[in-house]
Design a protein around this motif. Structure first.
Motif, PDB file in Angstrom:
ATOM      1  N   HIS A 117       2.080 -20.721 -13.591  1.00 20.01           N
ATOM      2  CA  HIS A 117       2.025 -19.298 -13.264  1.00 20.01           C
ATOM      3  C   HIS A 117       1.145 -18.552 -14.269  1.00 20.01           C
ATOM      4  O   HIS A 117       0.290 -17.755 -13.882  1.00 20.01           O
ATOM      5  N   ASP A 145      -2.570 -19.522 -13.526  1.00 19.57           N
ATOM      6  CA  ASP A 145      -3.156 -19.195 -12.228  1.00 19.57           C
ATOM      7  C   ASP A 145      -2.971 -17.749 -11.769  1.00 19.57           C
ATOM      8  O   ASP A 145      -3.603 -17.333 -10.801  1.00 19.57           O
ATOM      9  N   PRO A 191      -3.444 -14.026 -11.011  1.00 19.23           N
ATOM     10  CA  PRO A 191      -4.627 -13.161 -11.048  1.00 19.23           C
ATOM     11  C   PRO A 191      -4.503 -12.155 -12.190  1.00 19.23           C
ATOM     12  O   PRO A 191      -3.425 -11.659 -12.487  1.00 19.23           O
ATOM     13  N   GLU A 241       4.625 -14.131  -8.196  1.00 17.98           N
ATOM     14  CA  GLU A 241       4.320 -15.349  -7.439  1.00 17.98           C
ATOM     15  C   GLU A 241       5.427 -15.640  -6.433  1.00 17.98           C
ATOM     16  O   GLU A 241       6.607 -15.494  -6.735  1.00 17.98           O
ATOM     17  N   GLU A 277       1.919 -22.623   1.053  1.00 18.15           N
ATOM     18  CA  GLU A 277       0.908 -21.769   0.424  1.00 18.15           C
ATOM     19  C   GLU A 277       1.519 -20.958  -0.716  1.00 18.15           C
ATOM     20  O   GLU A 277       2.551 -20.318  -0.552  1.00 18.15           O
ATOM     21  N   ARG A 278       0.867 -20.996  -1.829  1.00 21.71           N
ATOM     22  CA  ARG A 278       1.278 -20.248  -3.007  1.00 21.71           C
ATOM     23  C   ARG A 278       0.555 -18.904  -2.981  1.00 21.71           C
ATOM     24  O   ARG A 278      -0.639 -18.835  -2.763  1.00 21.71           O
ATOM     25  N   ARG A 279       1.290 -17.806  -3.181  1.00 21.92           N
ATOM     26  CA  ARG A 279       0.701 -16.473  -3.112  1.00 21.92           C
ATOM     27  C   ARG A 279       1.172 -15.623  -4.280  1.00 21.92           C
ATOM     28  O   ARG A 279       2.218 -15.869  -4.852  1.00 21.92           O
ATOM     29  N   ILE A 311      -2.796 -12.062  -3.068  1.00 18.92           N
ATOM     30  CA  ILE A 311      -3.915 -12.928  -3.426  1.00 18.92           C
ATOM     31  C   ILE A 311      -3.425 -14.356  -3.277  1.00 18.92           C
ATOM     32  O   ILE A 311      -2.388 -14.728  -3.818  1.00 18.92           O
ATOM     33  N   THR A 312      -4.174 -15.159  -2.509  1.00 17.93           N
ATOM     34  CA  THR A 312      -3.829 -16.560  -2.291  1.00 17.93           C
ATOM     35  C   THR A 312      -4.868 -17.434  -2.989  1.00 17.93           C
ATOM     36  O   THR A 312      -6.049 -17.382  -2.634  1.00 17.93           O
ATOM     37  N   PRO A 313      -4.456 -18.209  -3.990  1.00 15.70           N
ATOM     38  CA  PRO A 313      -5.415 -19.101  -4.653  1.00 15.70           C
ATOM     39  C   PRO A 313      -5.954 -20.130  -3.662  1.00 15.70           C
ATOM     40  O   PRO A 313      -5.228 -20.635  -2.812  1.00 15.70           O
ATOM     41  N   THR A 314      -7.248 -20.442  -3.795  1.00 17.53           N
ATOM     42  CA  THR A 314      -7.867 -21.408  -2.890  1.00 17.53           C
ATOM     43  C   THR A 314      -8.085 -22.763  -3.549  1.00 17.53           C
ATOM     44  O   THR A 314      -8.579 -23.674  -2.907  1.00 17.53           O
ATOM     45  N   THR A 316      -9.804 -25.174  -6.702  1.00 19.13           N
ATOM     46  CA  THR A 316     -10.968 -25.186  -7.576  1.00 19.13           C
ATOM     47  C   THR A 316     -12.254 -24.823  -6.847  1.00 19.13           C
ATOM     48  O   THR A 316     -13.222 -24.433  -7.459  1.00 19.13           O
TER      49      THR A 316
END
Length: 72
Positions: free
Chosen positions: A16, A19, A21, A36, A42-44, A58-61, A63
Protein backbone atom coordinates in the motif's frame (compact mmCIF):
# COMPACT_ATOMS: atom_id res chain seq x y z
CA UNK A 1 3.37 -1.69 27.51
CA UNK A 2 2.71 -1.86 23.76
CA UNK A 3 0.89 -4.57 21.84
CA UNK A 4 3.02 -6.81 19.63
CA UNK A 5 3.05 -5.98 15.91
CA UNK A 6 0.83 -8.27 13.81
CA UNK A 7 3.22 -9.34 11.02
CA UNK A 8 0.47 -11.00 8.95
CA UNK A 9 -0.32 -7.70 7.26
CA UNK A 10 3.17 -6.24 6.89
CA UNK A 11 3.47 -7.22 3.18
CA UNK A 12 0.06 -5.65 2.45
CA UNK A 13 1.04 -2.47 4.29
CA UNK A 14 4.32 -2.27 2.37
CA UNK A 15 2.49 -2.72 -0.96
CA UNK A 16 0.00 0.00 0.00
CA UNK A 17 2.79 2.45 0.89
CA UNK A 18 4.61 1.63 -2.36
CA UNK A 19 1.60 1.75 -4.72
CA UNK A 20 -0.74 4.38 -3.25
CA UNK A 21 -1.19 7.36 -5.59
CA UNK A 22 0.56 10.47 -4.33
CA UNK A 23 -0.47 13.16 -6.82
CA UNK A 24 -3.82 14.40 -8.06
CA UNK A 25 -4.55 13.57 -11.73
CA UNK A 26 -6.35 16.92 -12.12
CA UNK A 27 -4.02 19.49 -10.53
CA UNK A 28 -0.85 17.46 -9.75
CA UNK A 29 -1.07 18.52 -6.10
CA UNK A 30 -0.53 16.11 -3.24
CA UNK A 31 -3.47 13.83 -2.46
CA UNK A 32 -4.97 14.17 1.01
CA UNK A 33 -6.22 10.59 1.21
CA UNK A 34 -5.85 7.36 -0.76
CA UNK A 35 -7.98 4.54 0.61
CA UNK A 36 -7.26 1.12 -0.89
CA UNK A 37 -10.02 -1.39 -1.62
CA UNK A 38 -10.55 -4.43 -3.80
CA UNK A 39 -13.34 -5.08 -6.29
CA UNK A 40 -13.20 -8.71 -7.43
CA UNK A 41 -9.54 -9.10 -8.49
CA UNK A 42 -8.98 -5.39 -9.22
CA UNK A 43 -7.16 -3.27 -6.69
CA UNK A 44 -8.41 0.33 -6.47
CA UNK A 45 -7.68 3.49 -4.54
CA UNK A 46 -10.38 6.01 -3.64
CA UNK A 47 -8.60 9.37 -3.53
CA UNK A 48 -9.29 12.93 -2.50
CA UNK A 49 -7.25 16.04 -3.30
CA UNK A 50 -7.07 18.78 -0.70
CA UNK A 51 -5.84 21.29 -3.30
CA UNK A 52 -8.56 21.30 -5.97
CA UNK A 53 -11.25 19.18 -4.30
CA UNK A 54 -11.09 16.35 -6.88
CA UNK A 55 -12.29 12.94 -5.71
CA UNK A 56 -12.29 9.68 -7.63
CA UNK A 57 -10.92 6.20 -8.07
CA UNK A 58 -7.51 5.29 -9.40
CA UNK A 59 -6.87 1.73 -10.58
CA UNK A 60 -3.22 0.68 -10.90
CA UNK A 61 -2.44 -0.92 -14.25
CA UNK A 62 0.81 -2.62 -13.28
CA UNK A 63 4.25 -1.89 -14.63
CA UNK A 64 3.02 -1.23 -18.18
CA UNK A 65 0.09 1.00 -19.11
CA UNK A 66 -2.60 -0.62 -21.25
CA UNK A 67 -3.68 1.58 -24.11
CA UNK A 68 -6.93 1.71 -26.03
CA UNK A 69 -5.35 1.55 -29.49
CA UNK A 70 -5.70 -1.71 -31.45
CA UNK A 71 -2.54 -3.64 -32.32
CA UNK A 72 -0.93 -2.47 -35.59
Amino acid sequence: MTAPVDRRFSADAAAHRRDAPRFCPQCAGGLGIATEFWEADERRFYCSCTGCGWTGEITPTGTVATGHEPEH
